[in-house]
Design an enzyme around this catalytic site. Structure first.
Site, PDB file in Angstrom:
ATOM      1  N   SER A  91      64.612 -13.935 -13.718  1.00 29.04           N
ATOM      2  CA  SER A  91      64.459 -12.743 -14.549  1.00 29.04           C
ATOM      3  C   SER A  91      63.299 -12.929 -15.528  1.00 29.04           C
ATOM      4  O   SER A  91      62.168 -13.144 -15.095  1.00 29.04           O
ATOM      5  CB  SER A  91      65.783 -12.433 -15.250  1.00 29.04           C
ATOM      6  OG  SER A  91      65.788 -11.142 -15.801  1.00 29.04           O
ATOM      7  N   GLU A 140      69.735  -5.755  -6.884  1.00 27.45           N
ATOM      8  CA  GLU A 140      69.474  -6.210  -8.253  1.00 27.45           C
ATOM      9  C   GLU A 140      70.085  -5.287  -9.313  1.00 27.45           C
ATOM     10  O   GLU A 140      70.768  -5.729 -10.230  1.00 27.45           O
ATOM     11  CB  GLU A 140      67.959  -6.293  -8.488  1.00 27.45           C
ATOM     12  CG  GLU A 140      67.238  -7.328  -7.652  1.00 27.45           C
ATOM     13  CD  GLU A 140      67.253  -8.704  -8.272  1.00 27.45           C
ATOM     14  OE1 GLU A 140      67.818  -8.883  -9.365  1.00 27.45           O
ATOM     15  OE2 GLU A 140      66.675  -9.629  -7.644  1.00 27.45           O
ATOM     16  N   HIS A 195      71.565  -8.552  -9.753  1.00 27.70           N
ATOM     17  CA  HIS A 195      70.652  -9.393 -10.517  1.00 27.70           C
ATOM     18  C   HIS A 195      71.387 -10.606 -11.089  1.00 27.70           C
ATOM     19  O   HIS A 195      72.447 -10.474 -11.707  1.00 27.70           O
ATOM     20  CB  HIS A 195      70.066  -8.559 -11.657  1.00 27.70           C
ATOM     21  CG  HIS A 195      68.975  -9.230 -12.421  1.00 27.70           C
ATOM     22  ND1 HIS A 195      67.793  -9.611 -11.832  1.00 27.70           N
ATOM     23  CD2 HIS A 195      68.862  -9.570 -13.740  1.00 27.70           C
ATOM     24  CE1 HIS A 195      67.007 -10.149 -12.748  1.00 27.70           C
ATOM     25  NE2 HIS A 195      67.637 -10.143 -13.911  1.00 27.70           N
TER      26      HIS A 195
END
Length: 455
Positions: free
Chosen positions: A184, A312, A401
């Site tokens: 991320s 995600e 995610h």
């Protein structure tokens, strides 16, 4: 085990697969005149420093998603203390072992390298040294103030890599064989450092998990954010003025721009908000850290793994139930805040053709925010490149995610809030072994040009 670093000796804690060290300073505390300044080496200490407990974390507010326990990934909030520019080290012991350095995620406003999911036991079991890093966040790390250094969070990461180069041999690591990886915001950081001239010689390989080089800002957008925050605080937009404010005041100002409608218009000349509304704080292009866009400056000679999770955006929109009630009009309005042709984009994904708006929105946003940028990173990289997609679906959250993290670290037992009660242990061993193999040899176990399906 006691290890001598360039600043003094540290004592670690024995674990089943080696020794763990926590909270070792790689830079001086960013306070006083060092606030909003580039990191400098930590002052030396006398005697043996106890490195058996986690140290302070970067100032932050605890962020939550209703109905989810993500503390294993983001930690339990701000652990106060000025000396938070630190590294944690897991080592099997003496040797000349491959080294992995991990940069945590958290939208550049939260997270910690000492969260439970980032436990290094599996990497030490595989014979490697793991380092996790804390760096400055939010206003302290990514707000370019006049009179202050820019890209402070990235400068901290570079300082940590220099610390690794100078010290990791004492922990049994090979300073000439360092793999930098992140997820991320940490992956965005890795992608940026791949395009930074200041990172030359600091790492040999890189792994980019759900991030890419396109989530950066130009000076005009960054200046609008600076002005908005300074006006809200009633001070001049300078490092000198911001140094007079408390950390609590800065966190309050940060909260204000994180609220819906609180940030200024952060779209660039092309009409895109590069964060798609996920964070106003991003790295800045145009200084000595990133003199040009990192996507066009990726350095040759670095082996790369890059990939995403299949769904995600389910992390952000699935648990709230929003996707079940989202209308076509609401989906267009949400994307319009960051994209100049929201209606056209969503139509190309099937909006208006009988598909549920929520499904269309997750698919489109997964591509726009993550997958498209990763594909561009892979295409631009001039070197050995390996692609993956993480597909295993957890209850409620799917392949959202961050879902790959407990598998990369083989830390499923610490991550039930994310993966549920019965995740596949064999998959965690497979993914961790691939990352370990890549760090040691540059080969994760699948062919270049192939997209490895994990799960």
């Amino acid at each position: 085990m006691i290890v001598r670093t360039t600043a003094g000796e540290v004592r670690g804690e024995p674990i089943a697969t080696g020794v763990r060290f926590r909270g070792i300073p790689y830079a001086a505390a960013p306070e006083g005149e060092l606030r909003f300044a580039a990191p400098v080496p930590p002052p030396a200490w006398d005697g043996v420093r106890d490195a058996r407990e986690p140290g302070p974390t970067a100032p932050q507010r605890q962020r939550t998603i209703p109905g989810l326990d993500l503390s294993a990934v983001v930690g339990t909030g701000w652990r106060r203390g000025p000396e938070y520019l630190t590294a944690d080290v897991w080592t099997p012991g003496a040797g000349n072992r491959p080294v992995l350095v991990f940069l945590h995620g958290g939208a550049f406003i939260g997270g910690t390298g000492s969260a439970p999911v980032y436990d290094g036991t599996a990497f030490t079991r595989g014979g490697e040294v793991l380092v996790t890093v804390q760096y400055r966040l939010g206003i302290d790390g990514f707000l370019p103030l006049d009179g202050g250094a820019t890209n402070l969070g990235l400068r901290d990461q570079l300082a940590a890599l220099r610390w690794v180069k100078d010290n990791i041999a004492a922990f049994g690591g090979d300073p000439a064989n360092v793999t930098l990886f992140g997820e991320s915001a940490g992956a965005i950081s890795v992608a940026c450092l791949l395009g930074s001239p200041l990172s030359t010689g600091l790492f040999r390989r890189a792994i980019v998990q759900s991030g890419h080089a396109n989530m950066v800002r130009g000076r005009a957008e960054a200046d609008r954010l600076v002005r908005k925050i300074a006006d809200g605080l009633g001070v001049e937009p300078t490092a000198e003025a911001f140094r007079t404010l408390s950390t609590e005041q800065l966190l309050g100002a940060q909260d204000a721009v994180l609220k819906p409608g609180g940030a200024p218009d952060l779209r660039g000349e092309d009409g895109l908000d590069r964060s798609f509304g996920l964070s106003p704080f991003l790295p800045l292009v145009g200084d000595d850290v990133l003199p040009e866009h990192p996507g066009s400056a990726i350095r040759d000679g670095v082996d790369l793994i890059a990939g995403t999770c299949r769904e995600e955006m389910l992390l952000y929109f699935g648990p709230t139930g929003l996707l079940d009630v989202l209308t076509d009009e609401q989906a267009v309005a949400m994307l319009s805040a960051s994209h100049p042709d929201a209606a056209g984009v969503l139509k190309s994904y099937g909006l208006g053709d009988g598909r549920k708006a929520g499904e269309v929105f997750v698919e489109a946003m997964t591509d726009l925010v993550f997958r498209d940028g990763v594909e561009e990173l892979v295409e631009n990289h001039r070197g050995r490149t390996f692609r993956y997609e993480f597909e295993w679906r957890a209850p409620r959250l799917g392949a959202c995610h961050g879902m790959e993290l407990p598998f990369v670290f083989d830390s499923l037992a610490a991550s039930t809030g994310l993966v549920g009660d019965s995740p596949p242990v064999e998959l965690a061993r497979e993914v961790n072994a691939a990352w370990t193999r890549f760090a040691a040899t540059g080969d994760p176990g699948w062919a270049e040009g192939e997209t490895k399906r994990l799960g």
